[in-house]
Write an enzyme that holds these catalytic residues in place. Structure first.
Site, PDB file in Angstrom:
ATOM      1  N   CYS A  32      44.680  44.827  12.207  1.00 18.02           N
ATOM      2  CA  CYS A  32      45.515  45.964  11.823  1.00 18.02           C
ATOM      3  C   CYS A  32      45.783  46.042  10.326  1.00 18.02           C
ATOM      4  O   CYS A  32      46.450  46.968   9.863  1.00 18.02           O
ATOM      5  CB  CYS A  32      46.822  45.929  12.600  1.00 18.02           C
ATOM      6  SG  CYS A  32      46.557  45.932  14.384  1.00 18.02           S
ATOM      7  N   HIS A  67      54.971  48.620   8.185  1.00 17.15           N
ATOM      8  CA  HIS A  67      54.061  48.352   9.300  1.00 17.15           C
ATOM      9  C   HIS A  67      54.712  48.819  10.590  1.00 17.15           C
ATOM     10  O   HIS A  67      54.066  49.472  11.401  1.00 17.15           O
ATOM     11  CB  HIS A  67      53.733  46.861   9.340  1.00 17.15           C
ATOM     12  CG  HIS A  67      52.738  46.486  10.384  1.00 17.15           C
ATOM     13  ND1 HIS A  67      51.476  47.053  10.437  1.00 17.15           N
ATOM     14  CD2 HIS A  67      52.807  45.607  11.416  1.00 17.15           C
ATOM     15  CE1 HIS A  67      50.806  46.534  11.457  1.00 17.15           C
ATOM     16  NE2 HIS A  67      51.593  45.657  12.071  1.00 17.15           N
ATOM     17  N   GLU A 101      59.824  42.195   9.458  1.00 14.02           N
ATOM     18  CA  GLU A 101      59.369  42.897   8.253  1.00 14.02           C
ATOM     19  C   GLU A 101      60.543  43.388   7.416  1.00 14.02           C
ATOM     20  O   GLU A 101      60.542  43.269   6.182  1.00 14.02           O
ATOM     21  CB  GLU A 101      58.474  44.071   8.627  1.00 14.02           C
ATOM     22  CG  GLU A 101      57.950  44.839   7.428  1.00 14.02           C
ATOM     23  CD  GLU A 101      57.130  46.059   7.804  1.00 14.02           C
ATOM     24  OE1 GLU A 101      56.562  46.696   6.885  1.00 14.02           O
ATOM     25  OE2 GLU A 101      57.050  46.383   9.009  1.00 14.02           O
ATOM     26  N   LYS A 140      54.273  55.349  12.507  1.00 14.33           N
ATOM     27  CA  LYS A 140      53.710  55.029  13.825  1.00 14.33           C
ATOM     28  C   LYS A 140      54.560  55.634  14.941  1.00 14.33           C
ATOM     29  O   LYS A 140      54.101  55.765  16.074  1.00 14.33           O
ATOM     30  CB  LYS A 140      53.611  53.514  14.000  1.00 14.33           C
ATOM     31  CG  LYS A 140      52.545  52.856  13.126  1.00 14.33           C
ATOM     32  CD  LYS A 140      52.466  51.358  13.393  1.00 14.33           C
ATOM     33  CE  LYS A 140      51.373  50.683  12.578  1.00 14.33           C
ATOM     34  NZ  LYS A 140      51.705  50.562  11.145  1.00 14.33           N
ATOM     35  N   HIS A 170      49.988  53.426  16.788  1.00 13.57           N
ATOM     36  CA  HIS A 170      49.395  52.401  15.930  1.00 13.57           C
ATOM     37  C   HIS A 170      47.876  52.539  15.979  1.00 13.57           C
ATOM     38  O   HIS A 170      47.255  52.284  17.011  1.00 13.57           O
ATOM     39  CB  HIS A 170      49.839  51.029  16.425  1.00 13.57           C
ATOM     40  CG  HIS A 170      49.420  49.894  15.547  1.00 13.57           C
ATOM     41  ND1 HIS A 170      48.733  50.077  14.361  1.00 13.57           N
ATOM     42  CD2 HIS A 170      49.584  48.545  15.673  1.00 13.57           C
ATOM     43  CE1 HIS A 170      48.499  48.905  13.809  1.00 13.57           C
ATOM     44  NE2 HIS A 170      49.004  47.961  14.589  1.00 13.57           N
ATOM     45  N   PHE A 183      46.729  40.799  13.734  1.00 16.15           N
ATOM     46  CA  PHE A 183      46.503  39.599  14.532  1.00 16.15           C
ATOM     47  C   PHE A 183      45.751  38.564  13.693  1.00 16.15           C
ATOM     48  O   PHE A 183      44.907  38.900  12.864  1.00 16.15           O
ATOM     49  CB  PHE A 183      45.664  39.936  15.770  1.00 16.15           C
ATOM     50  CG  PHE A 183      46.446  40.562  16.895  1.00 16.15           C
ATOM     51  CD1 PHE A 183      47.779  40.912  16.766  1.00 16.15           C
ATOM     52  CD2 PHE A 183      45.826  40.820  18.116  1.00 16.15           C
ATOM     53  CE1 PHE A 183      48.485  41.481  17.809  1.00 16.15           C
ATOM     54  CE2 PHE A 183      46.520  41.392  19.168  1.00 16.15           C
ATOM     55  CZ  PHE A 183      47.842  41.725  19.024  1.00 16.15           C
TER      56      PHE A 183
END
Length: 423
Positions: free
Chosen positions: A172, A313, A324, A345, A350, A410
């Site tokens: 991502c 994010h 975050e 998002k 996403h 990830f």
């Protein structure tokens, strides 16, 4: 090192096909999330996604690859490559640039990434080979249609870009890494122009089932699709998968000014780091994201009070959102209270590898129009976030001269990009 600017933008998102339509609907607070169409979801835990619908009588403004790609070639390209090709076409037209000589072609390159690539096509081919007609019925275009670097390859061939031909695959974080790495190529004088960004089209039975198995997806709002992505809200339960593409044309400042190009903004900071912690979860202290942002700020030569807007994010996962925010609070100190932060998002889902480039583009458009897109579905902020300016529910007008965007993936891969208006 040379300065790098953005002169062209192309977008395909679940809200709309095209830059201006996407931005207009995003700022208006519209949602691109719907019940999944196109395959059976009866046995899937998650049934909501941010889909790019094809053009039809019911959706006349939908996606139509044949506006650019010959009909005979469409089936030779995985959907994520189709998205990339169409978004590149818009970005290049928007920039007003084209290579007019061999020398210009050799100084222009492409760097387009994807997190997963042709997953639906791989799924279909596997069924064909193992349960269907057998390997002899497999198309000779299957591999070239599905592998990730062929998005860059197709664009390079189509536009005669003979400079660096590269790709990025960092889950991502892909989109930010693609733009950041392409900017570095120009800054190092290895190219004058780079077409950069990312694309993703992983909404398939296999894709949804796989992410649901990792307990990453929202499953509690299947009957209310537009409410499923709710970053920072107390009721969030996972992310909603989206698809699309974001492409920018990057140029050295000198190259852009010499041809009188319109400039959206300058790429001034790029940071990247690794958590070295867990395959899917962020480190609980947010150290990886903190160091990524700190590197970008250092490269940009900015102070915390210089930043106006952060496109976070913010995936709508129970742990990630707050990690975050706390990393951001730690980095910005007293200047944190003057920031506006939002997660787009909430409107488009996403986009996995496509997310970072699309969200960096939203930062550029926020600077252009002095408006911050909203965080939708933020009705009940999690405890401790009530006083954070998260642009809840509706867009916020404010001057944005410097914007930062984060993408975390990830494997603990983190990326941050900072853009600013041209001085």
């Amino acid at each position: 090192m040379r300065r790098v600017v953005v002169t062209g933008i192309g977008l395909i998102t679940p809200i709309a096909v095209g830059r201006e339509a996407t931005w207009r609907r995003l700022v208006a607070g519209e949602s691109g999330l719907n019940a999944i169409e196109g395959f059976d979801t009866s046995d899937l835990a998650a049934k909501v996604a941010g889909q790019v619908f094809d053009r039809s009588d019911e959706r006349p403004d939908g996606f139509d690859p044949t506006t650019v790609i010959p009909v005979k070639d469409v089936k030779k390209l995985a959907r994520f490559i189709q998205f990339a090709v169409i978004a590149v076409e818009e970005a290049i037209q928007d920039s007003g640039w084209s290579a007019k000589s061999d020398a210009e072609q050799e100084r222009a390159g492409v760097l387009i990434g994807s997190g997963i690539g042709g997953l639906p096509e791989i799924e279909t081919a596997s069924i064909l080979v193992n349960k269907g007609a057998g390997p002899r019925r497999l198309s000779p275009f299957f591999i070239p249609s599905a592998i990730i670097n062929l998005a860059s390859g197709q664009v390079s061939i189509r536009h005669g870009l003979k400079g660096p031909n590269h790709s990025v695959v960092t889950a991502c974080s892909t989109g930010v890494h693609a733009i950041g790495d392409a900017a570095r190529i120009i800054a190092a004088d290895d190219a004058d122009v780079m077409v950069a960004g990312s694309a993703e089209a992983a909404i398939s039975r296999l894709g949804i089932a796989g992410f649901a198995a990792s307990r990453a997806l929202s499953t509690g709002y299947n009957d209310r699709p537009t409410e499923a992505s709710r970053p920072y809200d107390e009721g969030r339960d996972g992310f909603v998968m989206g698809e699309g593409a974001g492409i920018v044309v990057l140029e050295s400042l000198e190259h852009a000014q010499a041809r009188g190009a319109r400039i959206y903004g300058e790429v001034v900071g790029y940071g990247l780091s690794g958590d070295a912690y867990h395959i899917t979860a962020p480190s609980e202290d947010g150290d990886g994201g903190y160091r990524s942002m700190a590197m970008a700020m250092r490269k940009a030569g900015l102070n915390p009070e210089d930043v106006d807007y952060i496109n976070a994010h913010g995936t709508s996962t129970p742990k990630g959102d707050e990690v975050e925010i706390e990393a951001t609070r730690r980095l910005f100190g007293p200047a944190f209270d003057r920031l506006t932060i939002s997660s787009t998002k909430s409107a488009i889902g996403h986009l996995l590898g496509g997310a970072g480039s699309v969200e960096a583009i939203f930062c550029l458009l926020a600077m252009r129009d002095s408006v911050v897109p909203p965080t939708l579905n933020l009705n009940n902020p999690s405890p401790g976030l009530e006083q954070v300016d998260l642009a809840p529910l509706q867009a916020k007008e404010r001057t944005v001269k410097v914007a930062l965007s984060n993408s975390f993936g990830f494997g603990g891969t983190n990326a941050t990009i900072i853009v600013r208006t041209l001085d």
